[in-house]
Scaffold this active site. Structure first.
Site, PDB file in Angstrom:
ATOM      1  N   PRO A  12     -14.630 -34.013   1.332  1.00  0.00           N
ATOM      2  CA  PRO A  12     -13.880 -32.990   0.792  1.00  0.00           C
ATOM      3  C   PRO A  12     -14.173 -32.613  -0.591  1.00  0.00           C
ATOM      4  O   PRO A  12     -14.342 -33.326  -1.390  1.00  0.00           O
ATOM      5  CB  PRO A  12     -12.311 -33.637   1.207  1.00  0.00           C
ATOM      6  CG  PRO A  12     -12.617 -35.087   1.318  1.00  0.00           C
ATOM      7  CD  PRO A  12     -14.200 -35.127   2.073  1.00  0.00           C
ATOM      8  N   ASN A  13     -13.727 -31.390  -0.943  1.00  0.00           N
ATOM      9  CA  ASN A  13     -13.732 -30.607  -2.395  1.00  0.00           C
ATOM     10  C   ASN A  13     -15.180 -30.575  -2.767  1.00  0.00           C
ATOM     11  O   ASN A  13     -15.311 -30.126  -4.068  1.00  0.00           O
ATOM     12  CB  ASN A  13     -12.907 -31.669  -3.292  1.00  0.00           C
ATOM     13  CG  ASN A  13     -11.444 -31.750  -2.680  1.00  0.00           C
ATOM     14  OD1 ASN A  13     -10.794 -30.869  -2.583  1.00  0.00           O
ATOM     15  ND2 ASN A  13     -10.955 -32.888  -2.744  1.00  0.00           N
ATOM     16  N   ARG A  20     -15.851 -27.338  -9.872  1.00  0.00           N
ATOM     17  CA  ARG A  20     -14.872 -28.428  -9.921  1.00  0.00           C
ATOM     18  C   ARG A  20     -15.099 -29.486 -11.148  1.00  0.00           C
ATOM     19  O   ARG A  20     -16.321 -29.950 -10.715  1.00  0.00           O
ATOM     20  CB  ARG A  20     -14.984 -29.033  -8.264  1.00  0.00           C
ATOM     21  CG  ARG A  20     -14.118 -30.362  -8.480  1.00  0.00           C
ATOM     22  CD  ARG A  20     -14.681 -31.079  -7.208  1.00  0.00           C
ATOM     23  NE  ARG A  20     -13.728 -32.451  -7.081  1.00  0.00           N
ATOM     24  CZ  ARG A  20     -14.023 -33.575  -6.426  1.00  0.00           C
ATOM     25  NH1 ARG A  20     -15.285 -33.466  -5.735  1.00  0.00           N
ATOM     26  NH2 ARG A  20     -13.318 -34.486  -6.348  1.00  0.00           N
ATOM     27  N   TYR A  25     -18.894 -33.777 -12.480  1.00  0.00           N
ATOM     28  CA  TYR A  25     -19.763 -33.349 -11.313  1.00  0.00           C
ATOM     29  C   TYR A  25     -21.003 -32.432 -11.609  1.00  0.00           C
ATOM     30  O   TYR A  25     -21.680 -32.197 -10.570  1.00  0.00           O
ATOM     31  CB  TYR A  25     -18.887 -32.970 -10.271  1.00  0.00           C
ATOM     32  CG  TYR A  25     -17.800 -33.897  -9.268  1.00  0.00           C
ATOM     33  CD1 TYR A  25     -18.112 -35.075  -9.118  1.00  0.00           C
ATOM     34  CD2 TYR A  25     -16.377 -33.553  -9.774  1.00  0.00           C
ATOM     35  CE1 TYR A  25     -17.304 -36.150  -8.802  1.00  0.00           C
ATOM     36  CE2 TYR A  25     -15.465 -34.514  -9.091  1.00  0.00           C
ATOM     37  CZ  TYR A  25     -15.927 -35.797  -8.734  1.00  0.00           C
ATOM     38  OH  TYR A  25     -14.826 -36.891  -8.352  1.00  0.00           O
ATOM     39  N   ASN A  77     -22.099 -37.922   1.068  1.00  0.00           N
ATOM     40  CA  ASN A  77     -21.224 -38.286   0.398  1.00  0.00           C
ATOM     41  C   ASN A  77     -19.811 -37.993   0.819  1.00  0.00           C
ATOM     42  O   ASN A  77     -19.324 -36.820   0.955  1.00  0.00           O
ATOM     43  CB  ASN A  77     -21.312 -37.232  -0.965  1.00  0.00           C
ATOM     44  CG  ASN A  77     -20.517 -37.273  -2.070  1.00  0.00           C
ATOM     45  OD1 ASN A  77     -19.536 -38.074  -2.113  1.00  0.00           O
ATOM     46  ND2 ASN A  77     -20.630 -36.604  -3.449  1.00  0.00           N
ATOM     47  N   ALA A  80     -13.737 -38.342  -1.542  1.00  0.00           N
ATOM     48  CA  ALA A  80     -12.528 -39.289  -1.550  1.00  0.00           C
ATOM     49  C   ALA A  80     -12.472 -40.180  -0.256  1.00  0.00           C
ATOM     50  O   ALA A  80     -11.764 -41.157  -0.492  1.00  0.00           O
ATOM     51  CB  ALA A  80     -11.166 -38.462  -1.795  1.00  0.00           C
ATOM     52  N   HIS A  83     -13.044 -44.045  -0.112  1.00  0.00           N
ATOM     53  CA  HIS A  83     -12.090 -44.991  -0.765  1.00  0.00           C
ATOM     54  C   HIS A  83     -10.787 -45.197   0.333  1.00  0.00           C
ATOM     55  O   HIS A  83      -9.931 -45.991   0.027  1.00  0.00           O
ATOM     56  CB  HIS A  83     -11.528 -44.678  -2.138  1.00  0.00           C
ATOM     57  CG  HIS A  83     -12.850 -44.145  -2.900  1.00  0.00           C
ATOM     58  ND1 HIS A  83     -13.617 -44.772  -3.431  1.00  0.00           N
ATOM     59  CD2 HIS A  83     -12.706 -42.576  -3.405  1.00  0.00           C
ATOM     60  CE1 HIS A  83     -14.340 -44.022  -4.087  1.00  0.00           C
ATOM     61  NE2 HIS A  83     -13.949 -42.810  -4.392  1.00  0.00           N
ATOM     62  N   GLU A 101     -25.135 -43.949   1.104  1.00  0.00           N
ATOM     63  CA  GLU A 101     -24.025 -43.376   0.681  1.00  0.00           C
ATOM     64  C   GLU A 101     -24.326 -42.793  -0.864  1.00  0.00           C
ATOM     65  O   GLU A 101     -24.942 -43.529  -1.606  1.00  0.00           O
ATOM     66  CB  GLU A 101     -23.061 -44.556   0.529  1.00  0.00           C
ATOM     67  CG  GLU A 101     -21.590 -44.094  -0.303  1.00  0.00           C
ATOM     68  CD  GLU A 101     -20.756 -45.332  -0.270  1.00  0.00           C
ATOM     69  OE1 GLU A 101     -20.739 -46.472   0.275  1.00  0.00           O
ATOM     70  OE2 GLU A 101     -19.835 -45.139  -1.207  1.00  0.00           O
ATOM     71  N   HIS A 103     -23.000 -40.669  -4.489  1.00  0.00           N
ATOM     72  CA  HIS A 103     -21.863 -40.132  -5.227  1.00  0.00           C
ATOM     73  C   HIS A 103     -22.466 -39.367  -6.444  1.00  0.00           C
ATOM     74  O   HIS A 103     -23.674 -39.934  -7.098  1.00  0.00           O
ATOM     75  CB  HIS A 103     -21.124 -41.265  -5.739  1.00  0.00           C
ATOM     76  CG  HIS A 103     -20.255 -42.023  -4.532  1.00  0.00           C
ATOM     77  ND1 HIS A 103     -19.480 -41.167  -3.846  1.00  0.00           N
ATOM     78  CD2 HIS A 103     -20.494 -43.059  -4.113  1.00  0.00           C
ATOM     79  CE1 HIS A 103     -18.845 -42.057  -2.922  1.00  0.00           C
ATOM     80  NE2 HIS A 103     -19.520 -43.435  -2.955  1.00  0.00           N
ATOM     81  N   LEU A 104     -22.026 -38.253  -6.736  1.00  0.00           N
ATOM     82  CA  LEU A 104     -22.572 -37.801  -8.178  1.00  0.00           C
ATOM     83  C   LEU A 104     -22.063 -38.481  -9.188  1.00  0.00           C
ATOM     84  O   LEU A 104     -23.129 -38.865 -10.140  1.00  0.00           O
ATOM     85  CB  LEU A 104     -22.073 -36.279  -8.237  1.00  0.00           C
ATOM     86  CG  LEU A 104     -22.324 -35.304  -7.066  1.00  0.00           C
ATOM     87  CD1 LEU A 104     -21.314 -34.483  -6.578  1.00  0.00           C
ATOM     88  CD2 LEU A 104     -23.613 -34.255  -7.559  1.00  0.00           C
ATOM     89  N   ARG A 110     -15.367 -45.251 -13.281  1.00  0.00           N
ATOM     90  CA  ARG A 110     -14.125 -44.631 -13.215  1.00  0.00           C
ATOM     91  C   ARG A 110     -12.983 -45.266 -12.716  1.00  0.00           C
ATOM     92  O   ARG A 110     -12.887 -46.511 -12.720  1.00  0.00           O
ATOM     93  CB  ARG A 110     -14.285 -43.368 -12.129  1.00  0.00           C
ATOM     94  CG  ARG A 110     -15.615 -42.482 -12.731  1.00  0.00           C
ATOM     95  CD  ARG A 110     -15.714 -41.182 -11.610  1.00  0.00           C
ATOM     96  NE  ARG A 110     -14.637 -40.616 -11.696  1.00  0.00           N
ATOM     97  CZ  ARG A 110     -14.555 -39.413 -10.807  1.00  0.00           C
ATOM     98  NH1 ARG A 110     -15.447 -39.434  -9.945  1.00  0.00           N
ATOM     99  NH2 ARG A 110     -13.501 -38.800 -10.981  1.00  0.00           N
ATOM    100  N   ARG A 114     -11.574 -46.062  -7.195  1.00  0.00           N
ATOM    101  CA  ARG A 114     -12.938 -45.671  -6.697  1.00  0.00           C
ATOM    102  C   ARG A 114     -13.830 -46.465  -6.610  1.00  0.00           C
ATOM    103  O   ARG A 114     -14.814 -46.518  -6.410  1.00  0.00           O
ATOM    104  CB  ARG A 114     -13.246 -44.433  -7.879  1.00  0.00           C
ATOM    105  CG  ARG A 114     -12.563 -43.288  -7.626  1.00  0.00           C
ATOM    106  CD  ARG A 114     -13.035 -42.102  -8.627  1.00  0.00           C
ATOM    107  NE  ARG A 114     -12.200 -41.308  -8.932  1.00  0.00           N
ATOM    108  CZ  ARG A 114     -11.849 -39.963  -8.185  1.00  0.00           C
ATOM    109  NH1 ARG A 114     -12.231 -39.935  -7.209  1.00  0.00           N
ATOM    110  NH2 ARG A 114     -10.727 -39.363  -8.965  1.00  0.00           N
TER     111      ARG A 114
HETATM  112  C1  DQA Z   1     -17.291 -38.526  -5.470  1.00  0.00           C
HETATM  113  C2  DQA Z   1     -16.586 -39.745  -5.887  1.00  0.00           C
HETATM  114  C3  DQA Z   1     -15.240 -39.805  -5.296  1.00  0.00           C
HETATM  115  O1  DQA Z   1     -14.386 -40.706  -6.116  1.00  0.00           O
HETATM  116  C4  DQA Z   1     -14.380 -38.587  -5.362  1.00  0.00           C
HETATM  117  O2  DQA Z   1     -13.361 -38.488  -4.648  1.00  0.00           O
HETATM  118  C5  DQA Z   1     -15.402 -37.238  -5.057  1.00  0.00           C
HETATM  119  C6  DQA Z   1     -16.531 -37.224  -5.348  1.00  0.00           C
HETATM  120  C7  DQA Z   1     -18.759 -38.288  -6.220  1.00  0.00           C
HETATM  121  O3  DQA Z   1     -19.543 -37.524  -5.652  1.00  0.00           O
HETATM  122  O4  DQA Z   1     -18.840 -38.738  -7.245  1.00  0.00           O
HETATM  123  O5  DQA Z   1     -14.908 -36.376  -4.560  1.00  0.00           O
HETATM  124  O6  DQA Z   1     -17.823 -38.909  -4.205  1.00  0.00           O
END
Ligand code: DQA
Length: 148
Positions: A12-13, A20, A25, A77, A80, A83, A101, A103-104, A110, A114
């Protein structure tokens, strides 16, 4: 060498990448990231497909589809859902396809919520904190793992 079939899943997102929270990111769009992975995949004898959804159930359905399609490895990726989602963990365990897995951002730098991942202990590898390069590192690492 056998052509590998790799699925890249974005949670998501991540469709909003580029606009964003760019300080967290980066400025690359999701389309840029997917293009880069496709090109890198070609140079490494891997066919890379990608899918993004803002919905947990759709990500799970896409994982089930990956099993039916004979996908060799997954880069995810989970955003959210990393978590929060036991359902995503269970889906990944049920299809039994190696996954990385990604993450950017460096999630460990953080907020403490997270720092927990429902996926890390069952992942083949974790890459966090390299911006869009996290994905290309993951693709190289996953292909190396699958070829060995
Ligand atoms: C994320 C880190 C997550 O905590 C966050 O909710 C994201 C992006 C990252 O790529 O850094 O949406 O997965």
């Amino acid at each position: 060498m056998k052509q590998l079939n790799i699925l890249v899943l974005h949670g998501p997102n991540l469709n909003l990448l580029g606009t964003r929270e760019p300080e967290t990111y980066g400025s690359q769009t999701l389309a840029n990231i997917n293009d880069e992975l496709l090109t890198l995949g070609k140079s490494l004898a891997a066919e890379v497909s990608n899918y993004q959804s803002n919905h947990e159930g759709e990500l799970i359905d896409r994982l089930h589809q990956a099993k039916r399609d004979g996908v060799d490895g997954i880069i995810i990726n989970p955003a959210a859902y990393t978590h929060t989602s036991i359902a995503l963990r269970d889906a990944l365990l049920s299809i039994d396809i190696p996954f990385i897995e990604v993450h950017l951002s460096n999630v460990h730098q953080r907020e403490s919520f997270r720092h927990q991942s429902f996926l890390s202990d069952v992942a083949s590898g974790i890459i966090t904190g390299f911006g869009n390069t996290s994905y290309t590192l993951a693709l190289r690492g996953l292909i190396t793992q699958l070829q060995n």
